[in-house]
Motif scaffolding. Structure first.
Motif, PDB file in Angstrom:
ATOM      1  N   PRO A  98      -7.573   1.640 -15.205  1.00 20.63           N
ATOM      2  CA  PRO A  98      -8.152   1.991 -13.912  1.00 20.63           C
ATOM      3  C   PRO A  98      -7.189   2.797 -13.066  1.00 20.63           C
ATOM      4  CG  PRO A  98      -7.546  -0.325 -13.992  1.00 20.63           C
ATOM      5  CD  PRO A  98      -7.395   0.210 -15.382  1.00 20.63           C
ATOM      6  N   SER A  99      -7.733   3.750 -12.334  1.00 19.36           N
ATOM      7  CA  SER A  99      -6.914   4.562 -11.436  1.00 19.36           C
ATOM      8  C   SER A  99      -6.632   3.785 -10.156  1.00 19.36           C
ATOM      9  CB  SER A  99      -7.647   5.865 -11.107  1.00 19.36           C
ATOM     10  OG  SER A  99      -8.822   5.579 -10.363  1.00 19.36           O
ATOM     11  N   ALA A 100      -5.740   4.364  -9.326  1.00 20.70           N
ATOM     12  CA  ALA A 100      -5.421   3.718  -8.051  1.00 20.70           C
ATOM     13  C   ALA A 100      -6.652   3.622  -7.171  1.00 20.70           C
ATOM     14  CB  ALA A 100      -4.313   4.493  -7.348  1.00 20.70           C
ATOM     15  N   ASP A 101      -7.500   4.667  -7.181  1.00 21.90           N
ATOM     16  CA  ASP A 101      -8.724   4.632  -6.380  1.00 21.90           C
ATOM     17  C   ASP A 101      -9.668   3.539  -6.861  1.00 21.90           C
ATOM     18  OD1 ASP A 101      -8.158   6.503  -4.500  1.00 21.90           O
ATOM     19  OD2 ASP A 101      -9.158   8.171  -5.513  1.00 21.90           O
ATOM     20  N   GLU A 102      -9.781   3.379  -8.163  1.00 21.29           N
ATOM     21  CA  GLU A 102     -10.629   2.312  -8.692  1.00 21.29           C
ATOM     22  C   GLU A 102     -10.101   0.945  -8.286  1.00 21.29           C
ATOM     23  OE1 GLU A 102     -10.459   3.466 -12.784  1.00 21.29           O
ATOM     24  OE2 GLU A 102     -12.537   4.160 -12.771  1.00 21.29           O
TER      25      GLU A 102
ATOM     26  N   TYR B 277      -2.243  -4.513  -5.844  1.00 22.32           N
ATOM     27  CA  TYR B 277      -2.403  -3.156  -5.325  1.00 22.32           C
ATOM     28  C   TYR B 277      -1.271  -2.770  -4.379  1.00 22.32           C
ATOM     29  CZ  TYR B 277      -4.558   0.878  -3.049  1.00 22.32           C
ATOM     30  OH  TYR B 277      -4.821   2.132  -2.550  1.00 22.32           O
ATOM     31  N   THR B 278      -0.771  -3.704  -3.553  1.00 19.01           N
ATOM     32  CA  THR B 278       0.257  -3.387  -2.552  1.00 19.01           C
ATOM     33  C   THR B 278       1.640  -3.841  -2.962  1.00 19.01           C
ATOM     34  OG1 THR B 278      -0.140  -5.471  -1.382  1.00 19.01           O
ATOM     35  CG2 THR B 278      -1.446  -3.558  -0.693  1.00 19.01           C
ATOM     36  N   ASP B 279       1.778  -4.372  -4.186  1.00 19.66           N
ATOM     37  CA  ASP B 279       3.081  -4.823  -4.671  1.00 19.66           C
ATOM     38  C   ASP B 279       3.656  -5.901  -3.741  1.00 19.66           C
ATOM     39  OD1 ASP B 279       4.925  -4.698  -6.725  1.00 19.66           O
ATOM     40  OD2 ASP B 279       6.277  -3.399  -5.591  1.00 19.66           O
ATOM     41  N   THR B 280       2.805  -6.873  -3.385  1.00 18.72           N
ATOM     42  CA  THR B 280       3.182  -7.938  -2.449  1.00 18.72           C
ATOM     43  C   THR B 280       3.240  -9.278  -3.164  1.00 18.72           C
ATOM     44  OG1 THR B 280       2.133  -6.786  -0.603  1.00 18.72           O
ATOM     45  CG2 THR B 280       2.522  -9.143  -0.330  1.00 18.72           C
TER      46      THR B 280
ATOM     47  N   ALA C 173       1.887  -1.463 -10.194  1.00 15.65           N
ATOM     48  CA  ALA C 173       0.962  -0.394 -10.553  1.00 15.65           C
ATOM     49  C   ALA C 173       1.000   0.704  -9.511  1.00 15.65           C
ATOM     50  CB  ALA C 173      -0.451  -0.954 -10.685  1.00 15.65           C
ATOM     51  N   GLY C 174       1.329   1.915  -9.966  1.00 14.15           N
ATOM     52  CA  GLY C 174       1.347   3.047  -9.052  1.00 14.15           C
ATOM     53  C   GLY C 174       2.630   3.178  -8.267  1.00 14.15           C
ATOM     54  N   PHE C 175       3.604   2.292  -8.471  1.00 16.46           N
ATOM     55  CA  PHE C 175       4.874   2.372  -7.760  1.00 16.46           C
ATOM     56  C   PHE C 175       5.946   2.839  -8.738  1.00 16.46           C
ATOM     57  CE2 PHE C 175       2.367  -0.368  -5.242  1.00 16.46           C
ATOM     58  CZ  PHE C 175       2.826  -0.275  -3.939  1.00 16.46           C
ATOM     59  N   GLY C 176       6.904   3.602  -8.267  1.00 22.07           N
ATOM     60  CA  GLY C 176       7.985   4.007  -9.136  1.00 22.07           C
ATOM     61  C   GLY C 176       9.018   4.825  -8.395  1.00 22.07           C
ATOM     62  N   GLY C 177      10.266   4.732  -8.836  1.00 20.94           N
ATOM     63  CA  GLY C 177      11.339   5.532  -8.279  1.00 20.94           C
ATOM     64  C   GLY C 177      11.568   5.260  -6.809  1.00 20.94           C
ATOM     65  N   THR C 178      12.053   6.278  -6.109  1.00 26.40           N
ATOM     66  CA  THR C 178      12.395   6.135  -4.692  1.00 26.40           C
ATOM     67  C   THR C 178      11.172   6.182  -3.797  1.00 26.40           C
ATOM     68  OG1 THR C 178      12.706   8.522  -4.536  1.00 26.40           O
ATOM     69  CG2 THR C 178      14.648   7.191  -5.062  1.00 26.40           C
ATOM     70  N   ASP C 179      10.012   6.516  -4.352  1.00 22.48           N
ATOM     71  CA  ASP C 179       8.796   6.605  -3.538  1.00 22.48           C
ATOM     72  C   ASP C 179       8.075   5.270  -3.419  1.00 22.48           C
ATOM     73  OD1 ASP C 179       9.196   9.298  -3.212  1.00 22.48           O
ATOM     74  OD2 ASP C 179       8.028   9.828  -5.011  1.00 22.48           O
TER      75      ASP C 179
ATOM     76  N   ARG D 206       1.762   3.202   2.455  1.00 17.20           N
ATOM     77  CA  ARG D 206       0.477   3.896   2.527  1.00 17.20           C
ATOM     78  C   ARG D 206      -0.660   2.987   2.077  1.00 17.20           C
ATOM     79  NH1 ARG D 206       3.503   8.242   0.412  1.00 17.20           N
ATOM     80  NH2 ARG D 206       2.703   7.814  -1.696  1.00 17.20           N
ATOM     81  N   ARG D 207      -0.408   2.208   1.034  1.00 15.80           N
ATOM     82  CA  ARG D 207      -1.459   1.329   0.533  1.00 15.80           C
ATOM     83  C   ARG D 207      -1.755   0.192   1.515  1.00 15.80           C
ATOM     84  NH1 ARG D 207      -1.079   0.817  -6.060  1.00 15.80           N
ATOM     85  NH2 ARG D 207      -1.286   3.045  -6.465  1.00 15.80           N
ATOM     86  N   LEU D 208      -0.710  -0.332   2.138  1.00 13.45           N
ATOM     87  CA  LEU D 208      -0.932  -1.359   3.157  1.00 13.45           C
ATOM     88  C   LEU D 208      -1.742  -0.785   4.320  1.00 13.45           C
ATOM     89  CD1 LEU D 208       2.559  -3.111   3.299  1.00 13.45           C
ATOM     90  CD2 LEU D 208       0.401  -4.154   2.574  1.00 13.45           C
ATOM     91  N   ALA D 209      -1.379   0.426   4.739  1.00 12.68           N
ATOM     92  CA  ALA D 209      -2.090   1.062   5.849  1.00 12.68           C
ATOM     93  C   ALA D 209      -3.547   1.311   5.494  1.00 12.68           C
ATOM     94  CB  ALA D 209      -1.406   2.381   6.220  1.00 12.68           C
TER      95      ALA D 209
END
Length: 386
Positions: free
Chosen positions: A5-9, A38-41, A138-144, A151-154
């Motif tokens: 699944p993509s981040a949007d899904e 989704y938010t890495d929490t 999922a969707g997280f990586g590196g310095t970003d 952004r996902r929390l917002a």
């Protein structure tokens, strides 16, 4: 290869779960689980704190729901209520659902200290959790990772706030409905709410008991049915009259039903109109059916009517006999008075009770409580308001 699944899904699956949890509390742990991913929490918490009682009404983690009435609320959730929770700032930056009407905290700091999703005079809804420092999701990586998480929390938290408002409104309505139904169950006569097709939308305990004890009536698949064709036609006419009164006709009707056990049970049908009618296709005409409990009515004595309306003893006896379904001539014969005298008594009873017709008087008497108010402290001959 399997489809990932993509981040949007993931986002839309989470949002669906959030709003589902607003309607069904048991879905909240699953929603928190999706939120965590989704938010890495880590350890996301959701807490409804009662300000007046100083305890949790509801606490939720991905592992389950906890309430003050049921399972003990974990100490971690109680601690969340004492954190300096910050208000979710709404800027209404745009109308699109995917736009973020919220200032994203740096690295989710607000979430770590607790975010106040809803704050009223009675309750505060808080949400908390911790970020997974140095871990990838999922969707997280590196310095970003930090910026992506923010952004996902917002993107998600405004939906949690909206769902919290929906949930509290549902809790309030459910509580009011439960209190109302409990009050109707405490009455000593039957109460039903029917549609025009005789479908029963509500029946209190007495109504269910009366129907169950009477072989002439039945509740079949949620529909009130009368095995006696005459009674069936009568009930339909009473419902039709209450829901669609003709010009100049009272929007109510009554009928003295003789049960299969030989007991007289008055049936009164009244229109049921909400103070704030529901608009749209769900609005249906309803009628309220009151079914008198003849056993409790037997304790209605002359002192009740004297206390309420100032009736004389003879007037009270005449009124009680009218409520029992006796005719004018039957009352005259039983009380050893002339029919003319009975008419005079009825005229005075109508004046004292503020009614205009015998049918109104009978309906009023059937709704009176089966208790002697004089013995509850009302002086003899006094007037009491209903």
């Amino acid at each position: 290869m399997g489809h990932h699944p993509s981040a949007d899904e993931d986002f839309h699956r989470l949002i669906d779960s959030i709003y589902e949890s607003a309607l069904d509390v048991t879905a909240m742990p699953a929603a928190l689980g999706l939120f965590s991913s989704y938010t890495d929490t880590d350890s996301p918490h959701y807490l409804v704190w009662d300000k007046l009682s100083g305890q949790a009404r509801l606490g939720v983690t991905p592992h389950g729901c906890f309430s003050a009435q049921g399972t003990h609320v974990p100490e971690g959730l109680h601690a969340l209520a004492n954190l300096p929770a910050r208000t979710l700032a709404v800027a209404h930056a745009g109308d699109g659902e995917d736009e973020a009407p919220w200032r994203a905290p740096a690295h989710g700091a607000d979430l770590e200290q607790g975010i106040r999703l809803l704050d009223t005079a009675e309750v505060c809804v808080l949400m908390g959790g911790t970020s997974r420092d140095g871990r990838q999701g999922a969707g997280f990586g590196g310095t970003d990772a930090s910026a992506c998480r923010s952004r996902r929390l917002a993107r998600v938290l405004p939906h949690w706030a909206r769902a919290a408002r929906m949930q509290q409104r549902n809790f309030e309505l459910s509580g009011l409905a439960a209190l109302g139904l409990a009050g109707l169950d405490s009455l000593d006569f039957g109460v039903m709410v029917l549609q025009a097709d005789m479908r029963v939308r509500y029946a209190n305990i007495w109504a269910e008991a009366l129907v169950q004890a009477d072989s002439q009536l039945a509740l079949e698949n949620g529909v009130l049915t009368a095995h006696d064709p005459n009674l069936h036609v009568t009930l339909h006419k009473l419902l039709e009259r209450a829901m669609h009164p003709r010009s100049g006709e009272a929007a109510a009707g009554s009928w003295m039903h003789i049960t299969s056990g030989g007991q007289p049970v008055p049936i009164i049908v009244l229109p049921l109109v909400a103070r704030q009618p529901v608009e749209g296709p769900w609005q249906l005409p309803f009628a309220m059916v009151l079914m008198g409990n003849s056993e409790s009515r037997s304790v209605l004595d002359t002192s009740v009517l004297t206390s309420l309306f100032g009736l004389s003893r003879k007037e009270s006896i005449v009124a009680i006999r009218l409520a029992a379904g006796e005719t004018l001539n039957e009352i005259a014969e039983r009380e050893f008075i002339s029919p003319h005298t009975v008419r005079v008594h009825i005229r005075d009873i109508l004046r004292k009770t503020g009614t205009h017709r015998q049918s109104e008087l009978v309906r009023l008497l059937h709704l009176l409580p089966g208790v002697a108010l004089e013995r509850a402290g009302t002086p003899r001959g006094g007037r009491a308001s209903i």
